[in-house]
Structure formats: structure tokens, C-alpha cells
Design an enzyme around this catalytic site. Structure first.
Site, PDB file in Angstrom:
ATOM      1  N   ASP A   9       0.827  -1.217   0.000  1.00 20.95           N
ATOM      2  CA  ASP A   9       0.000   0.000   0.000  1.00 20.95           C
ATOM      3  C   ASP A   9       0.858   1.263   0.000  1.00 20.95           C
ATOM      4  OD1 ASP A   9      -2.364   1.423  -0.021  1.00 20.95           O
ATOM      5  OD2 ASP A   9      -2.620   1.365   2.152  1.00 20.95           O
ATOM      6  N   ASN A  23     -11.205  -2.538  -4.841  1.00 26.16           N
ATOM      7  CA  ASN A  23     -10.471  -1.575  -5.669  1.00 26.16           C
ATOM      8  C   ASN A  23     -11.199  -1.216  -6.974  1.00 26.16           C
ATOM      9  OD1 ASN A  23      -7.215  -2.813  -4.601  1.00 26.16           O
ATOM     10  ND2 ASN A  23      -8.299  -0.979  -3.923  1.00 26.16           N
TER      11      ASN A  23
HETATM   12  C1  IPE Z   1      -5.388  -2.635   0.099  1.00 22.85           C
HETATM   13  O1  IPE Z   1      -5.075  -1.306  -0.105  1.00 22.85           O
HETATM   14  C2  IPE Z   1      -5.435  -3.375  -1.195  1.00 22.85           C
HETATM   15  C3  IPE Z   1      -4.170  -3.534  -1.897  1.00 22.85           C
HETATM   16  C4  IPE Z   1      -2.996  -3.169  -1.466  1.00 22.85           C
HETATM   17  C5  IPE Z   1      -4.286  -4.173  -3.184  1.00 22.85           C
HETATM   18  P1  IPE Z   1      -6.188  -0.191  -0.264  1.00 22.85           P
HETATM   19  O2  IPE Z   1      -5.475   1.092  -0.501  1.00 22.85           O
HETATM   20  O3  IPE Z   1      -7.178  -0.606  -1.272  1.00 22.85           O
HETATM   21  O4  IPE Z   1      -6.883  -0.216   1.166  1.00 22.85           O
HETATM   22  P2  IPE Z   1      -7.693   0.920   1.943  1.00 22.85           P
HETATM   23  O5  IPE Z   1      -8.680   1.495   0.983  1.00 22.85           O
HETATM   24  O6  IPE Z   1      -6.674   1.943   2.366  1.00 22.85           O
HETATM   25  O7  IPE Z   1      -8.294   0.236   3.108  1.00 22.85           O
HETATM   26  C1  IPE Z   2      -1.684   0.216  -3.321  1.00 26.49           C
HETATM   27  O1  IPE Z   2      -1.455   1.576  -3.394  1.00 26.49           O
HETATM   28  C2  IPE Z   2      -1.978  -0.402  -4.673  1.00 26.49           C
HETATM   29  C3  IPE Z   2      -3.370  -0.791  -4.844  1.00 26.49           C
HETATM   30  C4  IPE Z   2      -4.310  -0.724  -3.938  1.00 26.49           C
HETATM   31  C5  IPE Z   2      -3.736  -1.301  -6.148  1.00 26.49           C
HETATM   32  P1  IPE Z   2      -2.642   2.622  -3.404  1.00 26.49           P
HETATM   33  O2  IPE Z   2      -3.044   2.858  -4.817  1.00 26.49           O
HETATM   34  O3  IPE Z   2      -3.734   2.190  -2.501  1.00 26.49           O
HETATM   35  O4  IPE Z   2      -1.925   3.911  -2.816  1.00 26.49           O
HETATM   36  P2  IPE Z   2      -2.492   4.923  -1.748  1.00 26.49           P
HETATM   37  O5  IPE Z   2      -2.938   4.117  -0.570  1.00 26.49           O
HETATM   38  O6  IPE Z   2      -3.628   5.645  -2.407  1.00 26.49           O
HETATM   39  O7  IPE Z   2      -1.346   5.809  -1.428  1.00 26.49           O
HETATM   40 MG    MG Z   3      -4.066   2.422  -0.515  1.00 27.23          MG
END
Ligand code: IPE
Ligand code: IPE
Ligand code: MG
Length: 246
Positions: free
Chosen positions: A27, A75
Site C-alpha cells: 500500500d 479496488n
Molecule cells: C489494500 O489497499 C489493497 C491492496 C494493497 C491491493 P487499499 O489502498 O485498497 O486499502 P484501503 O482502501 O486503504 O483500506
Molecule cells: C496500493 O497503493 C496499490 C493498490 C491498492 C492497487 P494505493 O493505490 O492504494 O496507494 P495509496 O494508498 O492511495 O497511497
Molecule cells: Mg491504498
């Protein structure tokens, strides 16, 4: 087993107590990009280097199972452009990296729902990669894609009902045997990057007794040294499973 003298980065790690299964919530890609004035997608692109270094670090230290969360069932709520980018990016990453992973003895598997929203081309690459690496045993890399812990439990219940499992026969063992990969050991260590202290629907059933490690590092900056730091911390924990220390 690794040689401590050959790699000072592994200092303080007991080679006999390496977690068998490490799972990562990758993340912070978007925030990494934002900090640099770049589009969010640049953060996903930069995450590839982090993933490869983590895989290589896991191989170096002898982790047998590595599971990474690449796309959750939630997502899909993101803007269509970002979702489309992630589909293409994961497909191209697989094609770019699978030979190298295969040579290193990595078995590649995907866990998640194969629903109509996942592009057919990506599914094809997934199947090819799994087929190509199916006999590898140095490490199993499971990529959680369109994965949700609740969805996995829902699917397990549905498949138990479809199999005609009687209510009186329902047990933890039966439920486990209907999960996506019944041969996968529960994660010993779950790492989440980017300073968020939550699980976000990752491996809900499997992480009942996992050790959790939260890191402030944004995923694109994550490297094997951070993995080793998490393993060092893991080795300091007492895993009691509800029992008492011996
Ligand atoms: C969790 O991250 C899912 C992945 C890393 C694929 P998210 O960014 O989707 O989670 P939330 O929304 O912060 O809980
Ligand atoms: C994790 O990074 C990747 C996925 C969830 C696909 P994010 O895209 O959630 O990055 P942040 O949390 O918005 O910084
Ligand atoms: Mg994220």
C-alpha cells in the site's frame, strides 16, 4: 540456509526461524506518486521494483511462501482509468517477469475471483504463468488479485453447499479445504506498508494467528532490508496461539 557472513544485511536473523509464509499488503503507491507531483499510476509502476526486491529478498532468506495483495475486490471503486491501468500493468508485469521468476524456481499462483470484470487477456497470462511455473518449489508467490477475504469465505461456503456438505460435518478443516488454495499454510507474518493500521479484507480466515507488522514506508520505497527488519521483529514475538509460553 543463508550465510550471514556473506550478507551483513541479515545480521540478527535466526536462519532456523524464518517465517514460512509472509504476506504483504502493498500500500501507498498513490501517496508516493503524489509526493512527487506524479500521477497515481506512476506509483504503481514504481511498485514493481519494490515487489521484485522483496521477492528476491524472500528467496535469499528462504521464505517458502510469499503472498502479495495486488488488487482487492473493493479496488473496483477506483476511477475507471486507474482500474484499467492496473489491469494492463499487472498483465505486462507478469509477461516481463515470469521467465526470471521461473528460472529462480518460483511457482506463481493467483488467488482471487475470476469474475467478468477481469480482462480475459489478463486471465490468460495468469493461467500461462501458473502453468509454466507449476512444478517450481523454491518459493510459491501468490498474487492476490480481485481478492477479498470475505469473498473467499463466501465462495468457500458456496462450494461447500454445492458439494452437499452436511451441517453436522461443517468444521474448520472442511472450510479450509474449500478455500482458494487449501495447501497454502496460514501466513506467519503479515506486513502492511504506508502507515495504515488495517487489514482491508486481506486473508481474513488465514491470518487468525499471524503476526502483524506495520511499516510507514510507502510501497514503492519498500526493499528487502524492510522485509528483513519485519522478520527480525517477527523473531522477537512470542506466538502463543491462546496457550501459555513454554
Ligand atoms: C489494500 O489497499 C489493497 C491492496 C494493497 C491491493 P487499499 O489502498 O485498497 O486499502 P484501503 O482502501 O486503504 O483500506
Ligand atoms: C496500493 O497503493 C496499490 C493498490 C491498492 C492497487 P494505493 O493505490 O492504494 O496507494 P495509496 O494508498 O492511495 O497511497
Ligand atoms: Mg491504498
Amino acid at each position: 540456509m543463508f550465510d550471514l557472513n556473506a550478507n551483513p544485511g541479515l545480521e540478527g536473523i535466526d536462519p532456523k526461524r524464518i517465517p514460512v509464509h509472509v504476506a504483504c499488503v502493498m500500500d501507498g503507491n498513490g501517496r508516493w506518486a503524489k509526493k512527487r507531483g506524479l500521477p497515481r499510476t506512476a506509483g504503481h509502476t514504481a511498485g514493481e521494483e519494490a515487489l521484485m526486491d522483496t521477492i528476491n529478498g524472500a528467496l535469499e532468506i528462504g521464505v517458502k511462501w510469499l503472498t502479495v495483495y495486488a488488487f482487492s475486490t473493493e479496488n473496483w471503486k477506483r476511477p475507471p482509468d486507474e482500474v484499467r491501468f492496473l489491469m494492463r500493468f499487472n498483465e505486462s508485469l507478469l509477461v516481463r517477469r515470469r521467465n526470471e521468476l521461473h528460472e529462480k524456481g518460483v511457482r506463481i499462483r493467483f488467488t482471487g475471483r475470476r469474475d467478468w470484470r477481469v480482462p480475459r487477456r489478463l486471465l490468460r497470462r495468469i493461467d500461462e504463468s501458473a502453468e509454466m511455473t507449476r512444478d517450481n518449489r523454491t518459493m510459491t508467490l501468490t498474487i492476490a488479485f480481485n481478492y477479498g477475504g470475505r469473498a473467499e469465505i463466501v465462495d468457500a461456503v458456496a462450494s461447500m453447499i454445492a458439494d452437499g456438505v452436511q451441517a453436522s460435518k461443517v468444521s474448520e478443516k472442511i472450510i479450509r479445504s474449500h478455500m482458494y488454495f487449501s495447501d497454502m499454510p496460514d501466513p506467519d507474518l503479515v506486513i502492511r506498508t504506508s502507515g495504515e493500521y488495517r487489514i482491508s479484507n486481506f486473508l481474513l480466515w488465514e491470518l487468525a494467528y499471524s503476526e502483524l507488522f506495520f511499516s510507514d514506508v510507502l510501497w514503492p520505497d519498500f526493499r528487502r532490508c524492510h522485509l528483513f527488519e519485519a522478520i527480525r521483529e517477527y523473531q522477537r514475538r512470542d506466538r502463543r496461539y491462546g496457550g501459555l509460553e513454554v
